[in-house]
Motif scaffolding. Structure first.
Motif, PDB file in Angstrom:
ATOM      1  N   LEU A   1       0.803  -1.215   0.000  1.00  8.37           N
ATOM      2  CA  LEU A   1       0.000   0.000   0.000  1.00  8.37           C
ATOM      3  C   LEU A   1       0.841   1.272   0.000  1.00  8.37           C
ATOM      4  N   GLY A   2       2.023   1.205  -0.552  1.00  9.32           N
ATOM      5  CA  GLY A   2       2.834   2.402  -0.705  1.00  9.32           C
ATOM      6  C   GLY A   2       3.650   2.733   0.535  1.00  9.32           C
ATOM      7  N   ALA A   3       4.132   3.971   0.558  1.00  8.78           N
ATOM      8  CA  ALA A   3       5.045   4.399   1.617  1.00  8.78           C
ATOM      9  C   ALA A   3       4.356   5.168   2.733  1.00  8.78           C
ATOM     10  N   ALA A   4       3.050   5.077   2.829  1.00  8.56           N
ATOM     11  CA  ALA A   4       2.322   5.815   3.864  1.00  8.56           C
ATOM     12  C   ALA A   4       2.729   5.353   5.256  1.00  8.56           C
ATOM     13  N   GLN A   5       2.685   6.296   6.202  1.00  3.93           N
ATOM     14  CA  GLN A   5       2.994   6.000   7.599  1.00  3.93           C
ATOM     15  C   GLN A   5       1.920   5.102   8.188  1.00  3.93           C
ATOM     16  N   LEU A   6       2.300   3.927   8.697  1.00  2.00           N
ATOM     17  CA  LEU A   6       1.353   3.014   9.337  1.00  2.00           C
ATOM     18  C   LEU A   6       1.206   3.388  10.805  1.00  2.00           C
ATOM     19  N   VAL A   7      -0.031   3.592  11.245  1.00  2.00           N
ATOM     20  CA  VAL A   7      -0.305   3.932  12.637  1.00  2.00           C
ATOM     21  C   VAL A   7      -1.301   2.917  13.189  1.00  2.00           C
ATOM     22  N   VAL A   8      -0.902   2.189  14.220  1.00  2.00           N
ATOM     23  CA  VAL A   8      -1.798   1.235  14.877  1.00  2.00           C
ATOM     24  C   VAL A   8      -2.613   2.008  15.915  1.00  2.00           C
ATOM     25  N   ILE A   9      -3.897   2.109  15.681  1.00  2.00           N
ATOM     26  CA  ILE A   9      -4.766   2.972  16.485  1.00  2.00           C
ATOM     27  C   ILE A   9      -4.754   2.587  17.952  1.00  2.00           C
ATOM     28  N   SER A  10      -4.804   1.303  18.231  1.00  2.00           N
ATOM     29  CA  SER A  10      -4.900   0.845  19.620  1.00  2.00           C
ATOM     30  C   SER A  10      -3.631   1.093  20.420  1.00  2.00           C
ATOM     31  N   GLU A  11      -2.516   1.364  19.752  1.00  2.00           N
ATOM     32  CA  GLU A  11      -1.249   1.548  20.451  1.00  2.00           C
ATOM     33  C   GLU A  11      -0.931   3.006  20.756  1.00  2.00           C
ATOM     34  N   VAL A  12      -1.806   3.915  20.361  1.00  2.00           N
ATOM     35  CA  VAL A  12      -1.549   5.340  20.609  1.00  2.00           C
ATOM     36  C   VAL A  12      -1.772   5.651  22.090  1.00  2.00           C
ATOM     37  N   ASP A  13      -0.815   6.329  22.696  1.00  2.00           N
ATOM     38  CA  ASP A  13      -0.874   6.679  24.122  1.00  2.00           C
ATOM     39  C   ASP A  13      -1.987   7.712  24.360  1.00  2.00           C
ATOM     40  N   PRO A  14      -2.986   7.391  25.193  1.00  2.00           N
ATOM     41  CA  PRO A  14      -4.077   8.348  25.449  1.00  2.00           C
ATOM     42  C   PRO A  14      -3.599   9.678  26.017  1.00  2.00           C
ATOM     43  N   ASP A  15      -2.439   9.688  26.682  1.00  2.00           N
ATOM     44  CA  ASP A  15      -1.935  10.934  27.264  1.00  2.00           C
ATOM     45  C   ASP A  15      -1.556  11.965  26.206  1.00  2.00           C
ATOM     46  N   LEU A  16      -1.394  11.519  24.956  1.00  2.00           N
ATOM     47  CA  LEU A  16      -1.099  12.475  23.886  1.00  2.00           C
ATOM     48  C   LEU A  16      -2.251  13.443  23.659  1.00  2.00           C
ATOM     49  N   ALA A  17      -3.415  13.120  24.198  1.00  2.00           N
ATOM     50  CA  ALA A  17      -4.585  13.987  24.025  1.00  2.00           C
ATOM     51  C   ALA A  17      -4.307  15.407  24.484  1.00  2.00           C
ATOM     52  N   GLU A  18      -3.441  15.560  25.477  1.00  2.00           N
ATOM     53  CA  GLU A  18      -3.146  16.892  26.015  1.00  2.00           C
ATOM     54  C   GLU A  18      -2.385  17.757  25.015  1.00  2.00           C
ATOM     55  N   LEU A  19      -1.795  17.135  23.986  1.00  2.00           N
ATOM     56  CA  LEU A  19      -1.009  17.890  23.008  1.00  2.00           C
ATOM     57  C   LEU A  19      -1.830  18.333  21.800  1.00  2.00           C
ATOM     58  N   TRP A  20      -3.072  17.921  21.755  1.00  2.00           N
ATOM     59  CA  TRP A  20      -3.891  18.237  20.579  1.00  2.00           C
ATOM     60  C   TRP A  20      -4.223  19.725  20.518  1.00  2.00           C
ATOM     61  N   THR A  21      -4.231  20.269  19.307  1.00  2.00           N
ATOM     62  CA  THR A  21      -4.646  21.658  19.083  1.00  2.00           C
ATOM     63  C   THR A  21      -5.725  21.687  18.007  1.00  2.00           C
ATOM     64  N   ASP A  22      -6.685  22.557  18.160  1.00  2.00           N
ATOM     65  CA  ASP A  22      -7.786  22.683  17.214  1.00  2.00           C
ATOM     66  C   ASP A  22      -7.258  23.227  15.894  1.00  2.00           C
ATOM     67  N   PRO A  23      -7.481  22.510  14.767  1.00  2.00           N
ATOM     68  CA  PRO A  23      -6.956  22.976  13.480  1.00  2.00           C
ATOM     69  C   PRO A  23      -7.760  24.123  12.884  1.00  2.00           C
ATOM     70  N   GLY A  24      -8.912  24.458  13.466  1.00  2.00           N
ATOM     71  CA  GLY A  24      -9.717  25.570  12.961  1.00  2.00           C
ATOM     72  C   GLY A  24     -10.348  25.302  11.606  1.00  2.00           C
ATOM     73  N   ALA A  25     -10.862  24.107  11.415  1.00  2.00           N
ATOM     74  CA  ALA A  25     -11.485  23.750  10.138  1.00  2.00           C
ATOM     75  C   ALA A  25     -12.720  24.597   9.876  1.00  2.00           C
ATOM     76  N   THR A  26     -12.997  24.822   8.593  1.00  2.00           N
ATOM     77  CA  THR A  26     -14.183  25.572   8.194  1.00  2.00           C
ATOM     78  C   THR A  26     -15.125  24.646   7.422  1.00  2.00           C
ATOM     79  N   GLY A  27     -16.356  25.100   7.244  1.00  2.00           N
ATOM     80  CA  GLY A  27     -17.352  24.279   6.569  1.00  2.00           C
ATOM     81  C   GLY A  27     -17.011  23.958   5.136  1.00  2.00           C
ATOM     82  N   GLU A  28     -16.235  24.820   4.465  1.00  2.00           N
ATOM     83  CA  GLU A  28     -15.932  24.624   3.053  1.00  2.00           C
ATOM     84  C   GLU A  28     -14.804  23.630   2.833  1.00  2.00           C
ATOM     85  N   GLN A  29     -14.059  23.284   3.880  1.00  2.00           N
ATOM     86  CA  GLN A  29     -12.945  22.356   3.723  1.00  2.00           C
ATOM     87  C   GLN A  29     -13.442  20.918   3.610  1.00  2.00           C
TER      88      GLN A  29
END
Length: 562
Positions: free
Chosen positions: A138-166
């Motif tokens: 499936l190409g060179a895309a970064q593989l991310v295993v969802i279940s292995e993501v550390d829940p504590d990373l949630a504190e680092l999230w920032t709102d991307p400010g998406a708009t309705g047209e995107q």
């Protein structure tokens, strides 16, 4: 024509809002439960747990994927899929829901086509898929295993400010007539479509909807159901598709146990439940809570609706819940379906006159019974036009269904020519034949599937219905009728799949019965009739018959016949 007023919730501006707006008021309430084929709960998540996992994965994505790039969401039905899908929206990344590779060889070919088209920067998946041989293809895309993501990373999230047209996500078409194309669904499309489906669900404002679904989440009608659930702050019970196929009773048992109010499925699923569930399986069901039993994604059969209503009336199923609907990926999913109690449920048409002249003529009795696919919401407009000229069709003459409005896609990803051909002029050319009557949309079939023999038009759905009912060994939902050329003449070809577990000692005799039925009902001679083994009929991921591919397999002589 605008049929009814909508009251979309102004708090739902983007796809991320659909989930996030349930916090903090519903943080401790269960949002989703996953069931196995026996109805046992194998996984679950509250709104708070889901949001935290989503923010953690979104924070990781923001580190490795640039805004506007694509990320495949490739997992089986489960909480991980929802985490991956909403994480894309939280991160400002364009999500691409796709089938897991274990779905089979046909699905793997489709997946490769999607990967080539979407060019994802990341693939959000499971450990098993990430470690499989398929992942390397499936190409060179970064593989991310969802279940292995550390829940504590949630504190680092920032709102991307998406708009309705995107663009929020790419919904790939089912490929019933061509290779899949990615319909670009914007955040505004999501908000508009969910507002319309909320009206369809017959629930009051602020009512948390209880939903049950077994449809694949990568498909538009499957994805709709958890989205609608979270839009209303309710709870969804999800059943993996194969679990339903192996034991259909689990769908209705879950509707009964969780007091389900809303569920969508193709026509065949209602037929299977009406004809295959045993008296013992029906005995303990209580379906009185069902508000909207939405039937779509393939032709809706009046006989199926009647059988289902009669079979489950003793279980309290309200006939008023039956909701035939029409939609397509390019409209996010929903186009029509809402109805009032006094609305017509069908019309009877003189089939021979319709095929001969192309005009709608009511039948005194019998004829073709066309099910009404409901009213069109006020944020959409539907026109019936002459497919050749684009001009409004004459009265009593069916035409191409064209749609415009707030939930119609912005076009196809990286396909400017296909976008212009399909969406040019501000109207979506659906390629479907239909008509409007008494405020309802009626759909006759695909324009490019029309069978024209001896100057007469024949709708393949009519022929397929006759074929499916002609012999007890046949599966009524798995037949294909198509036109092909032979010696300069247009001929009728038929594929008919037999039911699983049904022994076929004399396929030639079955084919002869089919020929007689088609000749008697449609005055048509079938030049080629193939009786197929179970699983042999080409179908899309949503269960639609692939008539063009059926014709190609017939011409290639590669059909899995008895």
């Amino acid at each position: 024509m605008l049929e009814h007023a909508l009251r979309p919730d102004p708090g739902h501006r983007t796809l991320a809002d659909v989930l996030a707006r349930n916090l903090p008021a519903r943080a401790d309430e269960r949002a989703v439960v996953i069931l196995d084929r026996e109805g046992r709960e194998v996984d679950e998540a509250t709104y708070g747990e889901l949001d935290r996992r989503v923010r953690a994965l979104a924070a990781l994505l923001q580190q490795v994927v640039a805004p506007g790039e694509r990320a495949l969401v490739m997992t089986p039905t489960g909480v991980d899929f929802l985490v991956g899908f909403f994480a894309c929206a939280y991160a400002g990344v364009i999500g691409v829901p796709v089938p897991p590779p274990e779905a089979g060889a046909k699905q793997l070919a489709r997946l490769r086509s999607i990967v080539k088209d979407a060019a994802p920067a990341a693939i959000l998946t499971t450990t098993e898929i990430a470690e499989s041989e398929v992942a390397g293809e499936l190409g060179a895309a970064q593989l991310v295993v969802i279940s292995e993501v550390d829940p504590d990373l949630a504190e680092l999230w920032t709102d991307p400010g998406a708009t309705g047209e995107q663009v929020a996500f790419l919904q790939y078409t089912s490929g019933s007539t061509a290779e899949p194309k990615g319909a670009m669904i914007t955040h505004a499309n999501v908000a508009a479509n969910l507002a319309a489906v909320w009206h369809l669900a017959h629930v009051e404002p602020d009512h948390p909807l209880r939903v049950v679904s077994w449809l694949p989440l990568f498909h538009d009608m499957g994805l709709l159901q958890p989205l609608l659930t979270f839009y209303t702050g309710g709870q969804v019970a999800l059943i993996p598709p194969m679990e339903f196929l192996l034991r259909p009773a689990v769908w209705l048992e879950a509707m009964s146990h969780y007091r389900g109010e809303f569920s969508c499925a193709p026509n065949f699923a209602y037929d299977v439940c009406a004809t295959k569930l045993t008296d013992r399986q029906r005995a303990d069901l209580d379906l009185s809570s069902w508000r909207a039993a939405v039937n779509g994604a393939e032709p809706v059969r009046y006989d199926t609706l009647e059988r289902f209503a009669a079979a489950f009336a003793p279980a309290g199923f309200p006939e008023s819940a039956i909701t035939p609907a029409y939609g397509l990926a390019e409209g996010m999913v929903y186009v029509s379906g809402s109805r009032e109690p006094s609305d017509p449920r069908y019309v009877d048409l003189d089939v021979l006159e319709l095929e001969k002249s192309g005009r709608l003529v009511d039948a005194a009795s019998g004829g073709r019974r066309i099910v009404a696919c409901g009213r069109v919401p006020s944020n959409l407009d539907v026109r019936i036009v002459d497919p050749a000229t684009g001009e409004p069709s004459e009265e009593d003459r069916p035409g191409e269904v064209r749609i415009a409005g707030a939930s119609i896609s912005a076009g196809y990803w990286q396909r400017p020519e296909a976008t212009e051909a399909k969406f040019g002029g501000g109207w979506l050319r659906t390629g479907d034949l239909g008509f409007r009557r008494d405020g309802h949309l009626f759909v006759l079939g695909r324009l490019d599937d029309m069978i024209i023999v001896d100057g007469r038009n024949h709708y393949p759905q009519d022929v397929e219905l006759t074929v499916g009912e002609s012999h007890p060994l046949l599966d009524p939902s798995r037949c294909a009728a198509f036109a092909y050329d032979e010696d300069g003449q247009t001929r009728l070809g038929i594929l008919a799949e037999t039911q699983r577990g049904a022994p076929v000692d004399d396929p030639a005799a079955v084919a002869e019965v089919i020929r007689h039925a088609v000749a008697a009902e449609h005055q048509l001679g079938a030049a080629a009739v193939h009786v197929l083994k179970p699983g042999g009929l080409p179908r899309t991921t949503s269960g639609k018959v692939q008539r063009a591919k059926s014709r190609a397999l017939h011409e290639a002589g590669t059909l899995p016949t008895w």
